[in-house]
Design an enzyme around this catalytic site. Structure first.
Site, mmCIF file in Angstrom:
data_model
loop_
_atom_site.group_PDB
_atom_site.id
_atom_site.type_symbol
_atom_site.label_atom_id
_atom_site.label_comp_id
_atom_site.label_asym_id
_atom_site.label_seq_id
_atom_site.Cartn_x
_atom_site.Cartn_y
_atom_site.Cartn_z
ATOM 1 N N ASP A 12 0.819 -1.226 0.000
ATOM 2 C CA ASP A 12 0.000 0.000 0.000
ATOM 3 C C ASP A 12 0.845 1.265 0.000
ATOM 4 O O ASP A 12 0.452 2.285 0.570
ATOM 5 C CB ASP A 12 -0.974 0.012 1.202
ATOM 6 C CG ASP A 12 -1.738 -1.285 1.311
ATOM 7 O OD1 ASP A 12 -2.245 -1.725 0.267
ATOM 8 O OD2 ASP A 12 -1.808 -1.862 2.412
ATOM 9 N N GLU A 13 1.993 1.199 -0.656
ATOM 10 C CA GLU A 13 2.870 2.389 -0.723
ATOM 11 C C GLU A 13 2.435 3.345 -1.830
ATOM 12 O O GLU A 13 2.939 4.476 -1.897
ATOM 13 C CB GLU A 13 4.329 1.975 -1.020
ATOM 14 C CG GLU A 13 5.010 1.154 0.048
ATOM 15 C CD GLU A 13 4.854 -0.345 -0.202
ATOM 16 O OE1 GLU A 13 4.054 -0.721 -1.096
ATOM 17 O OE2 GLU A 13 5.508 -1.131 0.497
ATOM 18 N N GLY A 39 -3.819 -5.400 -3.480
ATOM 19 C CA GLY A 39 -4.808 -4.484 -4.044
ATOM 20 C C GLY A 39 -4.113 -3.225 -4.513
ATOM 21 O O GLY A 39 -3.225 -2.720 -3.840
ATOM 22 N N HIS A 40 -4.463 -2.764 -5.708
ATOM 23 C CA HIS A 40 -3.855 -1.548 -6.231
ATOM 24 C C HIS A 40 -4.973 -0.626 -6.680
ATOM 25 O O HIS A 40 -5.932 -1.092 -7.285
ATOM 26 C CB HIS A 40 -2.982 -1.834 -7.453
ATOM 27 C CG HIS A 40 -1.947 -2.889 -7.213
ATOM 28 N ND1 HIS A 40 -0.717 -2.601 -6.693
ATOM 29 C CD2 HIS A 40 -1.964 -4.214 -7.428
ATOM 30 C CE1 HIS A 40 -0.018 -3.716 -6.599
ATOM 31 N NE2 HIS A 40 -0.757 -4.708 -7.034
ATOM 32 N N THR A 41 -4.816 0.648 -6.423
ATOM 33 C CA THR A 41 -5.829 1.606 -6.864
ATOM 34 C C THR A 41 -5.190 2.576 -7.859
ATOM 35 O O THR A 41 -4.104 3.086 -7.614
ATOM 36 C CB THR A 41 -6.361 2.413 -5.657
ATOM 37 O OG1 THR A 41 -6.741 1.481 -4.648
ATOM 38 C CG2 THR A 41 -7.549 3.272 -6.026
ATOM 39 N N THR A 295 -7.514 -1.892 0.517
ATOM 40 C CA THR A 295 -8.152 -2.024 -0.801
ATOM 41 C C THR A 295 -8.826 -3.391 -0.918
ATOM 42 O O THR A 295 -9.857 -3.540 -1.564
ATOM 43 C CB THR A 295 -7.086 -1.911 -1.926
ATOM 44 O OG1 THR A 295 -6.238 -0.813 -1.637
ATOM 45 C CG2 THR A 295 -7.698 -1.730 -3.288
ATOM 46 N N THR A 297 -9.585 -5.621 1.871
ATOM 47 C CA THR A 297 -10.493 -6.038 2.953
ATOM 48 C C THR A 297 -11.281 -4.878 3.556
ATOM 49 O O THR A 297 -12.194 -5.114 4.343
ATOM 50 C CB THR A 297 -9.687 -6.679 4.104
ATOM 51 O OG1 THR A 297 -8.733 -5.713 4.556
ATOM 52 C CG2 THR A 297 -8.964 -7.929 3.660
ATOM 53 N N ARG A 301 -6.250 0.707 8.347
ATOM 54 C CA ARG A 301 -4.817 0.379 8.428
ATOM 55 C C ARG A 301 -4.192 1.022 9.656
ATOM 56 O O ARG A 301 -4.595 2.118 10.053
ATOM 57 C CB ARG A 301 -4.100 0.878 7.178
ATOM 58 C CG ARG A 301 -4.544 0.187 5.926
ATOM 59 C CD ARG A 301 -3.833 0.771 4.700
ATOM 60 N NE ARG A 301 -4.316 0.139 3.489
ATOM 61 C CZ ARG A 301 -4.483 0.774 2.327
ATOM 62 N NH1 ARG A 301 -4.187 2.053 2.207
ATOM 63 N NH2 ARG A 301 -4.931 0.118 1.281
#
Ligand code: IMP
Length: 434
Positions: A12-13, A39-41, A295, A297, A301
């Protein structure tokens, strides 16, 4: 141009945005590890796109490859391919025959195993990834290549059930009719997926021979690496840059540049040590401003300060050439900005990273402070994007220089917002696409 992008923290960086940006100058994007736990956004003018199995580069690349090191739920994959094609109709998708299949059974086992861990629980995303890799290494796994043969599928599932009997005891999977149902569903999904299957290792190497540019997109982050991360609070695959060789069949010696993505504060989901973790209202503020919810679940965080000691380790282990710094826009909005400069115990500096919860006891983390640069307007951000680092507020510039000097690597990208255009590109090779 052959480039690898990896996360240098807990996932999540902001890799999704960086990969999306880079995919414009690469023809092929390869994903080589993890599964739908990642997960990537990506945010574009056309909307917000969330990817799990399909590479984040799929909006702009000509071709995306899911290599052998991945664990793939074929039913979910077909949904993601549909979405990727809706966003980029011309995209070519290729999937390795050797990648391992996540079945409903694996997802169920993931939950059983987490429950059995009790106080040793990891905080898994429960997408079946751990048990799928377990079967891979137990040599009982189902591969994409098996989906076409219902007899093999049935025999393999029965073997897994036999070996994992204790965990499955009393569950519906003891009923043969359930196993037959899973076999039927997998076989159906296999028919749909078959047109995408190929020997991706041959494909990637022949693309290289033809002079095509290839981007390797790492999943997760360095601290989740099953060897070098904070074991056992890790994922079940290797996540560091070197993984791309075994997990895609392409030699690491041909990779021209490794880009390490660094969020300028840190976050993690799940259990495990986090030496710079924030608690209470400060953590809540950062979580809200940074939208720090998983992203995959949706879990809130854990958040904390950037940790330079951890970062130096990650730069070393990934052999990073250039840094991509993300979320500076978020960080600037806090009323205090800190960066951890080192770990001490009894006044003595300690080297390396903290891997065990026990090692947090008596640990003193020392910090450097920076004046907050505040919320930047879109106009301020675009001025920085156009004019470079000199257009930054002085404390932001000092913050960037501190990271560069601690790691010995320069920032090739600085991300100042979710949108593609809010990216300052400093790396001359990537600016020109050379
Ligand atoms: P698993 O890989 O789903 O078993 O999860 C193991 C640990 O890695 C948990 O703490 C997860 O929250 C974490 N994890 C797995 N994938 C990601 C990711 O892409 N981003 C952040 N954390 C992740």
């Amino acid at each position: 141009m052959i480039t690898a992008v990896v996360g240098l923290q807990f996932g999540d960086e902001g890799k999704g945005k960086i990969v999306d940006f880079l995919s414009e100058m690469h023809q092929v994007v390869v994903k080589f590890n993890g599964g739908r736990n990642a997960g990537h956004t990506v945010v574009t003018q056309a909307g917000t796109f969330k990817f799990h199995l399909i590479p984040s580069g799929s909006l702009r690349a000509k071709e995306v490859i899911l290599a052998n090191g991945m664990t793939i739920d074929p039913i979910f994959l077909m949904e993601e391919i549909k979405n990727a094609k809706a966003a980029n109709p011309a995209i070519v998708v290729r999937v390795s025959r050797l990648a391992h299949v996540v079945t409903e059974l694996h997802t169920f086992l993931d939950k059983c195993e987490e429950e059995a861990r009790g106080e040793f629980k990891i905080g898994t995303t429960a997408k079946g990834i751990g048990p799928t890799y377990e079967d891979k290494y137990a040599r009982t796994g189902v591969r994409m290549d098996d989906l076409g043969n219902p007899d093999i599928l049935k025999a393999k599932l029965q073997l897994i059930i036999k070996m994992k009997g204790t965990l499955l005891h009393g569950s519906k999977y003891e009923d043969q009719a359930e196993v037959d149902r899973i076999v039927r569903e997998l076989h159906e999904a296999g028919k749909a997926v078959s047109e995408y299957l190929c020997d991706t290792e041959i494909m990637i190497n022949s693309h290289f021979s033809e002079g095509m540019s290839i981007l390797f997109e790492g999943s997760h982050g360095t601290m989740l690496d099953v060897d070098f991360g904070m074991y056992p609070y890790v994922t079940s695959s290797n996540t560091i840059s070197g993984t791309l060789s075994v997990s895609s069949g392409f030699s690491f010696r041909k990779v021209g540049k490794v880009i390490g993505v660094v969020k300028t504060y840190m976050s993690r989901v799940g259990e495990g040590p986090f030496p710079t973790e924030l608690h209470g209202p400060k953590a809540d503020t950062l979580r809200e401003i940074g939208h720090e919810y998983g992203t995959t679940t949706g879990r809130p965080r854990r958040v904390g300060w950037l940790d330079l000691q951890l970062l130096k380790y990650a730069v070393m282990i990934n052999d990073v050439d250039s840094l991509a710094l993300t979320s500076l826009d978020t960080l600037g909005q806090l009323d205090q900005i800190r960066v951890a400069t080192g770990y001490y115990r009894d006044g003595e500096r300690i080297e390396g990273i903290i891997r065990k919860n026990d090692d947090l006891k008596g640990l003193e983390v020392r910090y450097a402070e920076f004046s907050p640069w505040g919320k930047l307007s879109d106009e301020d951000i675009m001025k920085i994007v156009e004019n470079g680092i000199e257009a930054m507020p002085p404390s932001m510039k000092e913050f960037v220089r501190t990271i560069e000097s601690a790691t010995g690597r320069s920032a090739g990208f600085i991300s100042l917002g979710n949108r593609r255009e809010k990216t300052l590109v400093l790396d001359p090779a990537l600016k020109s696409g050379a």
